[in-house]
Design an enzyme around this catalytic site. Structure first.
Site, mmCIF file in Angstrom:
data_model
loop_
_atom_site.group_PDB
_atom_site.id
_atom_site.type_symbol
_atom_site.label_atom_id
_atom_site.label_comp_id
_atom_site.label_asym_id
_atom_site.label_seq_id
_atom_site.Cartn_x
_atom_site.Cartn_y
_atom_site.Cartn_z
ATOM 1 N N GLU A 170 50.218 42.035 33.761
ATOM 2 C CA GLU A 170 51.041 43.965 34.043
ATOM 3 C C GLU A 170 52.287 43.605 34.210
ATOM 4 O O GLU A 170 53.471 44.601 34.321
ATOM 5 C CB GLU A 170 51.078 43.680 35.923
ATOM 6 C CG GLU A 170 49.184 44.436 35.665
ATOM 7 C CD GLU A 170 48.743 44.645 37.310
ATOM 8 O OE1 GLU A 170 47.510 44.755 37.882
ATOM 9 O OE2 GLU A 170 49.739 44.536 38.386
ATOM 10 N N GLU B 245 40.814 45.003 35.786
ATOM 11 C CA GLU B 245 41.247 44.704 37.188
ATOM 12 C C GLU B 245 40.841 45.900 37.581
ATOM 13 O O GLU B 245 41.076 46.965 37.292
ATOM 14 C CB GLU B 245 42.594 44.805 37.254
ATOM 15 C CG GLU B 245 42.741 42.371 37.516
ATOM 16 C CD GLU B 245 44.669 42.253 38.086
ATOM 17 O OE1 GLU B 245 44.968 43.755 39.112
ATOM 18 O OE2 GLU B 245 45.509 41.643 37.175
#
EC number: 3.2.1.25
Length: 879
Positions: A457, A554
């Site tokens: 991320e 995710e």
């Protein structure tokens, strides 16, 4: 005292020359704190927290509020020391090294009171030359500095510009500046885990002595030559030649089951030398490939390599070799802008289905072989084929990857960078380069690893401006990002491993990210790469909320672990949803309220007059909500593999967040701390089934898609049944004509306006009826029985309290639960407390009077123990 001594002798030749001697220093060490006021024995491998607990000086670190109570441990500077006698004559060896497989994290090392080096990276292996300081009797000290204090110092010294984030959110109760130290990032806290920045020697320590030369590293990569249609093996061996003269000899590589043996001559010059070998496998030999779970066998071949060197020196290595190819396919898709993003294993497109792996414990010495196998067996038992080893934890131990190889679990391997920007001063980069080179060399031979990813991320954090960086300063941080992940990590991956793809981040836009200069304007695009998606406000029963992405790596929803898991680390006053303990254990801002909000959209919340009953019912309901939400989202991704809708689709991966828990607390996990299955994990067993019917509504029409991960087409029928909530007999049922379900596709099998379905089934309304459906062939069930709710269950009409009984019997090591219900029961939950094991199914919709469920214990147990611990709950118990 048992000596950990390994003696490698010559395998042939007239003389017997010892190749090397290795003496492990694992076992008992002495530990003392910074001012010397506390001294205690401690085990290596291990950490200070574990040593204090084993000596009875602290409670279990996970008990109640001990993550705060024991913060002092991480803020002190501890020293590990040991005196030992080497059990061989040290003067006979030309070179003696101290090898540290894993040091956590900042330390200065003294050997016989001489400083021989320092460590600053938990993820690196260190080797120090001690030839000139080693004696028969020796002392060793590792003087640790608090990683928390070190990280703060490094941040303060970085004066040119800040490197955010400084600290985690207050709700996490964590430590600051973790991005300045090469340590398990989540050890400073995360939104599902505590802050336990450990210190210690977390892997093996040993003395190695050798003459002439020594094999330091050995790795290999199977390569498939498409043009020759043959397999080859690239082998790399790294030697330390301490002879003053060149060392000659030969090397013999043999893979007996592939009828392959090859001999090479070699000459090693003094110094550090790399030997590269290229082994050809005859194209006339059938090589069985390694396949992911559910797609084929995990065939491997035993290989031996024998180095026969001058002076009668023989060095032999053995290894398991697996052959497989992996390709990341990014190509144009008809009817959609952007590019595909999916994996071909051995040329076959594979839908990746699974979850995300975090460290199994804050204290790695607690992670046993038995625990690893239990957790990973639970992966394949739930029909998963993939785990993403997330970038905020650790590069897992060798046994983890060996088990993944054995079980057919594909691994998406992040490098250990997560949710932060990072410095790029030369010292930091040097440490990272050593770490990455070592981990590539250590892990590249595992077929289970199918991709390297630079970070978790961080591209999104930078480009979506999580840390509120001014637009004028952004180029500085983009430059640092490219320096770290492209010019360093990517460069090392491309040089060290050509057998699998690399992406810079997750989520990322893959090839589009590269085209945009290594950072994308929108790294979470539905048209490229992978996405991470979380939404706790929108209704999770509405599939239109979810992104029609190429790959979902995710996504998820929180729940609480079972009461039997929480009970071990809490006390009576903690057992309510609003207790100080419940608030303390929740590390995600607003998490408890979000769970209740999402549950309240479709279920009545518990209102018992008994506070403990209310707490247990609320825990149960959070697990129901989590399981149903993730089911809806995952089935949406699976049915989207073969279609483009509104220019989006061809989803080829669903990895929910997260698989396992690091402690006993609310989280997104489907396995509780210790391995107990939550309701979500039982649901995963069904929604990841290789053949699955998926039901959903669109504009008041009910559809059923068939989803297949199989390699072959199957002829089958679809059975659709409708029950009223008030009756165990279906009010209507229909069976389709024979359908051909194509392998590796998702296709529409059935559609009917909801109004016609209700009319066809007598007096049904949305609130009074529920639909179930399954695939079968020749009356044999081919899929799990799935279901579709026509309304929220808080609006269900006709539901009455179900009296569910169970008769328990034993068949060998397995226990049989014969269930009987008085009424239709949604979300039937069978619980045996803290008895370790799993059921064949759980959390199910019971629409028939009887049902048989099996229980597989993980440890020896008895029928009477199960009967005493057994408890059954359904949604009707809290209505």
């Amino acid at each position: 005292m048992r000596l950990h001594l390994l003696l490698l002798l010559a395998l042939c030749g007239t003389g017997t020359t010892a190749a090397a001697l290795s003496y492990s220093l694992r076992g008992n060490w002495s530990i003392c704190n910074g001012n010397g006021s506390l001294e205690l024995p401690g085990a290596v491998p291990g950490c200070v927290h574990s040593a204090l607990f084993q000596q009875g000086l602290i409670q279990d670190s996970y008990y109640r509020f001990n993550d705060l109570n024991y913060r002092w441990i991480s803020l002190d500077n501890w020293t590990y020391s040991k005196e030992f006698k080497i059990p061989f004559e040290i003067s006979k060896w030309q070179k003696v090294n101290l090898i540290l497989e894993g040091v956590d994290t900042i330390s200065k090392i003294l050997f016989n009171e001489v400083t021989i080096g320092e460590t600053d990276n938990m993820f690196n292996r260190y080797s120090f030359d001690i030839t000139n300081v080693v004696r028969d009797v020796n002392s060793i000290e590792l003087r640790f500095q608090s990683a928390v204090l070190y990280a703060a110092q490094q941040s303060k010294a970085h004066t040119r510009y800040p490197v955010p984030p400084d600290c985690p959110p207050l709700v996490q109760k964590g430590e600051c500046h973790v991005n300045f130290v090469r340590k398990e990032q989540c050890s400073f806290s995360w939104d599902w885990g505590p802050s336990f920045p450990t210190q210690g020697i977390w892997k093996d320590v040993r003395i190695e002595a050798y003459n002439i030369c020594h094999l330091n590293d050995f790795t290999f990569s199977p390569i498939y030559d498409k043009s020759a249609q043959a397999w080859n093996l690239e082998i790399e061996a790294t030697f330390d030649v301490v002879s003053s003269k060149p060392v000659g000899g030969q090397v013999i590589v043999a893979i007996p089951k592939l009828q392959t043996q090859q001999m090479y001559n070699l000459e090693l010059q003094p110094g550090k030398r790399i030997v590269e070998l290229f082994l050809n496998i005859s194209k006339n030999i059938t090589v069985e490939t390694w396949w992911p779970h559910g797609h084929g066998n995990q065939t491997g071949y035993n290989m031996t390599i024998l180095f026969e060197l001058d002076g009668g020196l023989n060095i032999e290595k053995s290894a398991k070799v697996y052959f497989r190819t992996v390709e990341l396919i990014e190509e144009p898709i008809k009817g959609s802008p952007g590019l595909s993003f999916y994996f071909k294993i051995n040329g076959f497109p594979v839908f990746l289905k699974g979850s995300n792996w975090i460290p199994a414990d804050s204290f790695q010495d607690r992670v046993t072989s038995e625990l690893l196998r239990l957790l990973l067996q639970s992966v394949v038992d739930a029909n998963m084929n993939t785990l993403r080893v997330w970038g905020g934890g650790i590069y897992e131990q060798d046994e983890f990857y060996e088990l993944c190889d054995e079980l057919g679990i594909m691994v998406w391997q992040d490098f250990m960078f997560a949710c932060a920007l990072y410095p790029t001063d030369q010292g930091f980069l040097d440490s990272v380069r050593a770490e990455v080179a070592y981990q590539i060399k250590r892990l590249k031979s595992h077929p289970s690893i199918i991709i390297w990813s630079g970070n978790n991320e961080n591209e999104e954090a930078l480009m979506m401006n999580w840390y509120h960086i001014s637009i004028t300063d952004r180029p500085i941080y983009i430059k640092d990002y490219v320096t770290l992940y492209v010019k360093n990590i990517r460069e090392l991956v491309l040089a060290g491993d050509k057998s699998r793809p690399f992406i810079t981040s997750s989520p990322t836009n893959g090839a589009e990210t590269v085209a945009e200069g290594w950072v994308s304007r929108n790294p979470n695009s539905n048209y490229f790469g992978d996405v991470h998606f979380y939404d706790y406000i929108s209704d999770c029963w509405n599939w239109k909320v979810f992104p029609r992405a190429r790959f979902a790596s995710e996504y998820g929803y929180q729940s609480w672990p079972s009461f039997s898991t929480l009970e071990k680390v809490s006390s009576t006053e903690d057992w309510s949803f609003s207790s100080k303990f419940s608030l303390h254990r929740q590390h995600h801002e607003g998490g408890n309220k979000q769970m209740l909000y999402q549950a309240g959209l479709h279920f009545k919340l518990p209102e018992s007059t008994d506070p403990l009953r209310t707490f247990k019912d609320t825990i149960y309901l959070t697990q129901v909500m989590q399981a149903q939400c993730v089911k809806t989202e995952t089935e949406f991704y699976r049915r989207g593999r073969s279609e483009i809708v509104d220019q989006q689709g061809h989803t080829m991966g669903a990895l929910y967040w997260q698989l396992n828990d690091i402690w006993q607390a609310p989280s997104w996990a489907s396995l509780e701390y210790g391995g107990k299955w939550k309701m979500l994990h039982y649901f995963a067993q069904n929604f990841f089934a290789p053949l699955l019917p998926v039901g959903f509504e669109n504009e008041n029409t009910f559809y059923i898609y068939g989803v297949s991960d199989l390699h072959s087409d199957y002829s089958m029928t679809l059975t659709v049944r409708v029950h009223t909530w008030s009756s165990l007999e279906p009010v209507c049922s229909c069976v389709t004509e024979h359908l051909v379900m194509k392998g590796g596709e998702a296709v529409r099998l059935y559609e009917e306006p909801v109004s016609e379905l209700l009319r066809r089934c007598g007096n049904c309304t949305r609130e009074s009826c529920v639909v179930s459906f399954y695939l079968s062939a020749d009356h044999e069930l081919l899929s799990p029985t799935n279901y579709h709710f026509l309304s929220s269950l808080k609006e269900a009409l006709g539901l009455c309290k179900a009296q569910i009984t169970a008769i328990i019997s034993q068949q060998g090591d397995i226990f049989v639960f014969d269930l009987e219900t008085s009424a239709v029961a949604p979300f039937v939950w069978l619980d045996v407390g803290s008895i370790p094991g799993r059921f064949s199914d759980n959390g199910f919709l019971m629409t028939e009077k009887t049902r048989t469920i099996l229980f597989y214990p993980w440890e020896p147990t008895s029928k009477s123990e199960l009967e005493q611990s057994f408890h059954v709950t359904s949604l009707t118990d809290i209505y």
